[in-house]
Each structure stands twice: as structure tokens, then as C-alpha cells.
Design a protein around this motif. Structure first.
Motif, PDB file in Angstrom:
ATOM      1  N   GLY A  72      -2.630 -15.188   3.837  1.00 12.61           N
ATOM      2  CA  GLY A  72      -3.351 -14.168   3.074  1.00 12.61           C
ATOM      3  C   GLY A  72      -3.973 -14.753   1.823  1.00 12.61           C
ATOM      4  O   GLY A  72      -5.118 -14.439   1.473  1.00 12.61           O
TER       5      GLY A  72
ATOM      6  N   ASP B  45      -6.742  -6.485  -1.690  1.00 12.71           N
ATOM      7  CA  ASP B  45      -7.681  -7.039  -0.710  1.00 12.71           C
ATOM      8  C   ASP B  45      -9.126  -6.639  -0.985  1.00 12.71           C
ATOM      9  O   ASP B  45      -9.974  -6.685  -0.095  1.00 12.71           O
ATOM     10  CB  ASP B  45      -7.295  -6.589   0.700  1.00 12.71           C
TER      11      ASP B  45
ATOM     12  N   LEU C 275      -6.048  -7.304   6.196  1.00 13.41           N
ATOM     13  CA  LEU C 275      -5.355  -8.379   5.482  1.00 13.41           C
ATOM     14  C   LEU C 275      -3.840  -8.273   5.661  1.00 13.41           C
ATOM     15  O   LEU C 275      -3.150  -9.291   5.793  1.00 13.41           O
ATOM     16  CB  LEU C 275      -5.706  -8.358   3.986  1.00 13.41           C
ATOM     17  N   LYS C 276      -3.315  -7.046   5.699  1.00 16.59           N
ATOM     18  CA  LYS C 276      -1.869  -6.870   5.891  1.00 16.59           C
ATOM     19  C   LYS C 276      -1.440  -7.461   7.238  1.00 16.59           C
ATOM     20  O   LYS C 276      -0.404  -8.120   7.333  1.00 16.59           O
ATOM     21  CB  LYS C 276      -1.499  -5.388   5.828  1.00 16.59           C
TER      22      LYS C 276
ATOM     23  N   LEU D 234      -7.937 -14.903   0.869  1.00 11.07           N
ATOM     24  CA  LEU D 234      -8.462 -14.371  -0.394  1.00 11.07           C
ATOM     25  C   LEU D 234      -9.291 -15.419  -1.136  1.00 11.07           C
ATOM     26  O   LEU D 234     -10.387 -15.124  -1.632  1.00 11.07           O
ATOM     27  CB  LEU D 234      -7.309 -13.892  -1.287  1.00 11.07           C
TER      28      LEU D 234
ATOM     29  N   ASP E 137     -13.978  -5.119   0.990  1.00  8.68           N
ATOM     30  CA  ASP E 137     -12.572  -4.993   1.371  1.00  8.68           C
ATOM     31  C   ASP E 137     -12.311  -5.858   2.606  1.00  8.68           C
ATOM     32  O   ASP E 137     -13.029  -5.755   3.605  1.00  8.68           O
ATOM     33  CB  ASP E 137     -12.257  -3.521   1.667  1.00  8.68           C
ATOM     34  N   ILE E 138     -11.311  -6.725   2.523  1.00  3.95           N
ATOM     35  CA  ILE E 138     -10.975  -7.599   3.658  1.00  3.95           C
ATOM     36  C   ILE E 138     -10.306  -6.765   4.752  1.00  3.95           C
ATOM     37  O   ILE E 138      -9.318  -6.072   4.499  1.00  3.95           O
ATOM     38  CB  ILE E 138     -10.038  -8.744   3.230  1.00  3.95           C
TER      39      ILE E 138
END
Length: 253
Positions: free
Chosen positions: A142, A169, A130-131, A146, A126-127
Motif C-alpha cells: 500500500g 487513499d 487500496l484496502k 501511494l 481516490d485509489i
């Protein structure tokens, strides 16, 4: 034969993967007990599979057949013009398989592992934030993150492993014939590969730091299910997030 005494087969693997004409040649590493370091290096260099000595002739033959079949299938896929079919199972941003493909193949890989009493592991990546990256730098950033995360992840897994985009993400890697110990080492390699070098975003040379949190689980020896396997990986990921992010957590029971 003396000329091969000090020869490192992984150098050959590296050379094969670096040349266009041999980039997709299937490679199976034969290893001995205590050579876990060599196995992990092999996985990093892109070997497709490995077997531990003593070698079972039937199993070796079966693994070789599997790799040859997959090679022929992938060659046909690359050479075909049925891009619409490929797009149906491929994520447009990262080029990895999508959730639909994972849902239709994970059960098969799980059933095969259970039937053959072979290990199988799942890695959920999980990045982190990211938000926040999207909010600060825009959605183009973003997308860049990715794509680059997917590239670094793909470079650190084998051809036999199934890499998919799971959520906005998240990436899921299903690793056949891989126990939790090896999966954890690969997961740590992925985490380090993403954290150690900043990501370029946009076209103005701007770079940002990116990290990922990773959860790992493996098929249990007793009664288990795909839902249980994924739930344990998800709980491990949740623990990695709560533990401060940019870390790997393993949940093997």
C-alpha cells in the motif's frame, strides 16, 4: 525571425525540465484561443502558468512576480535546514503536502480566485481498492502504491498547482486559473498515467494493476464557498466510484 517560425516552445520546456540546473526555472506559456491542446501538453511538461492572448501587460507582470517569488521561496526552503517545519506540512509517505497544509491554503486560493474573477478547480483522486491491496499484499505494498501514485500525479500537474494527501487513499489537487474543461483533461491524464503501467510492489519484482477514480469541480460564477467546491468534487468522485471506478467525473453545477 524565420528560424523561429516552426519552433515548438514546448520542446524547450521539456529540455529545461530535464536539466538539473534549470529544472525549477518558472515557465509561463503564452497561448491563443484554440490552443487548448498545447496548453494541456504544457501542463503535462511542467509549465508553471499560462496566459491567453491578447496579453494584459499588468497581469503578465503580476504573474511573473508571483513565479519569481515562489521560485525564491522554494530555493530557500530546499536550501534551509528547517526540515522540522517542512515536515509539519508534508506527508511522510508521499512527500506531498498534508491535510493541514491544504486546510490553511485552500481558502486563500479560493478567495483570490473569486476576487480576481479567475477560474479555480479542484481534483480529488481516490485509489481504487487500496484496502484490498493492503489485505492481499501487505501494508508495504500500500505504501509503495501511494508513493508511486503521488509521483505520477506530481509529474502531470504544474508547479502552480497545490497537491495534497487528503485521506488514507485520496489526493487533492487545487488548480488556480484553471477552468473545468482543462482540469478534466489533466484529471484524465492522471487517471491514464496510473492505469496504463503496472506498479512495482516490494523488492521481488512483483507488479500489480492500479487504477484511480477522479472527481472534478470548479468555482461557480455566482455565490460559492470552499465547502461547496469540495462537496461537488466529492460527489463527482462518489459518482466515479459508483460508475465502475477507473474514470473521471466532472461536477460543474
Amino acid at each position: 525571425s524565420t528560424g523561429f517560425a516552426d519552433f515548438d516552445p514546448l520542446r524547450l520546456c521539456s529540455q529545461l525540465r530535464s536539466l538539473d540546473r534549470t529544472r525549477f526555472v518558472p515557465i509561463i506559456l503564452l497561448a491563443q484561443e484554440g490552443e487548448e491542446g498545447r496548453i494541456v501538453r504544457g501542463l503535462e511538461l511542467g509549465i508553471n502558468d499560462y496566459l491567453m492572448r491578447p496579453i494584459d501587460q499588468q497581469e503578465l507582470t503580476a504573474r511573473l512576480r508571483t513565479q519569481v517569488r515562489r521560485k525564491r521561496y522554494n530555493d530557500q526552503l530546499r536550501g534551509s535546514v528547517t526540515q522540522t517545519i517542512e515536515m509539519a506540512v508534508t506527508d511522510s509517505v508521499t512527500g506531498l503536502h498534508n491535510r493541514r497544509y491544504l486546510d490553511s491554503h485552500l481558502q486563500t486560493l479560493f478567495d483570490r480566485a473569486v476576487a480576481r474573477r479567475r477560474p479555480l478547480s479542484v481534483v480529488i483522486t481516490d485509489i481504487d481498492h487500496l484496502k484490498s491491496i493492503n489485505d492481499t499484499h501487505g501494508h508495504y505494498a500500500g505504501g509503495d502504491v501511494l508513493r508511486e501514485c503521488a509521483r505520477r500525479l506530481r509529474n502531470n500537474i504544474r508547479g502552480i498547482d497545490l497537491a495534497c494527501v487528503f485521506g488514507v487513499d485520496e489526493f487533492v489537487v487545487v488548480m488556480p486559473d484553471t477552468d473545468g474543461t482543462v482540469a478534466e483533461k489533466v484529471a484524465e491524464r492522471i487517471r491514464a498515467e496510473i492505469a496504463h503501467m503496472p506498479f512495482a510492489v516490494g523488492h521481488d519484482g512483483k507488479t500489480i494493476e492500479v487504477t484511480v477514480s477522479v472527481g472534478v469541480s470548479s468555482v461557480l460564477k455566482g455565490v460559492d464557498s470552499v465547502a461547496g467546491l469540495m462537496k461537488r468534487a466529492d460527489l463527482a468522485l462518489y459518482a466515479a466510484k459508483n460508475g465502475g471506478r477507473n474514470r473521471v467525473v466532472v461536477n460543474l453545477d
